[in-house]
Design a protein around this motif. Structure first.
Motif: not given
Length: 246
Positions: A59-69
């Motif tokens: 996962k990536m959390i970018f600017d508070g948003e979680e993304i499933d890589l």
């Protein structure tokens, strides 16, 4: 809260595990140098973070948003990439376009900026990297160091929140390395957030806020630059430093 957090990235190519459960955080203004021997997974890590490779999991959390890589929609990839710059080892410039055109193409084609505004922005970033007087030159009229500085200007033109550098000096002749590192140092002084894969130990020691050592797809050690170089915790780190710092 960190600007960017990477959690448990894994990536294999066939039976080869290239990234094995990598996690770390990047705060605004950080300069993180990623060190390690060839084949340790450093470049693959950057490419997964910029969606140039698809992670198997993580996962990536970018600017508070979680993304499933492992399953990022293309629209989301494009949205996040607009916040990131990427400087490649081998410049990746269009050989049939001038320095200025290389810088402005992404602004007009991908971001819909007017040609006049893009030119103004392009000249400003070329000035920042010391190449305003080379705006009309083609890549084959520039040295390797100048080409890499054009690539850095291209990354800067989109006002990124973070820039990834993939061994930005490794393709350069030794006498040209300093001019590129000086530009990156200036960016660090300006507060640009950066993750830099590098073999330049002096740069990592003097400019980084934190340093990571990778080997075999794992983070062996992560610490402040001072403690990494002066008080390494791991024997593998000490061995790496003995070999690479003469």
């Amino acid at each position: 809260m960190a600007m960017l957090e990477i959690r448990n990235i894994k990536k294999s190519f066939g039976d080869l595990e290239v990234l094995r459960d990598i996690s770390f955080c990047v705060d605004k203004g950080d300069v993180i140098s990623v060190l390690g021997p060839s084949g340790s997974g450093k470049t693959t890590l950057l490419r997964c973070m910029d969606f140039l490779e698809t992670s198997d999991s993580g996962k990536m959390i970018f600017d508070g948003e979680e993304i499933d890589l492992a399953s990022v929609p293309n629209a989301k990839k494009a949205e996040i990439r607009k916040k990131c710059g990427f400087v490649f080892q081998n410049y990746n410039l269009f050989l049939n376009k001038t320095a200025l055109d290389n810088v402005t193409l992404g602004l007009t084609a991908a971001r819909g900026m007017s040609a006049a505004r893009a030119k103004e922005k392009g000249m400003a970033v070329l000035e920042k990297v010391g190449l305003a007087d080379r705006a009309g030159h083609y890549p084959n009229q520039l040295s390797g160091g100048q080409q890499q500085r054009v690539a850095i200007a291209r990354a800067l033109a989109s006002d990124p929140e973070i820039i990834y550098f993939d061994e930005p000096t490794s393709a350069l002749d030794p006498e040209l390395i300093g001019e590129v590192l000086s530009v990156i140092r200036a960016l660090a002084e300006d507060g640009m957030t950066m993750v830099v894969v590098t073999h330049e130990m002096g740069f990592a020691r003097d400019v980084s806020s934190r340093v990571m050592l990778m080997e075999n797809g794992l983070i062996v050690e992560e610490n402040t630059a001072r403690d990494f170089f002066e008080h390494p915790r791991e024997e593998r780190t000490r061995a790496f430093l003995r070999r690479d710092i003469q």
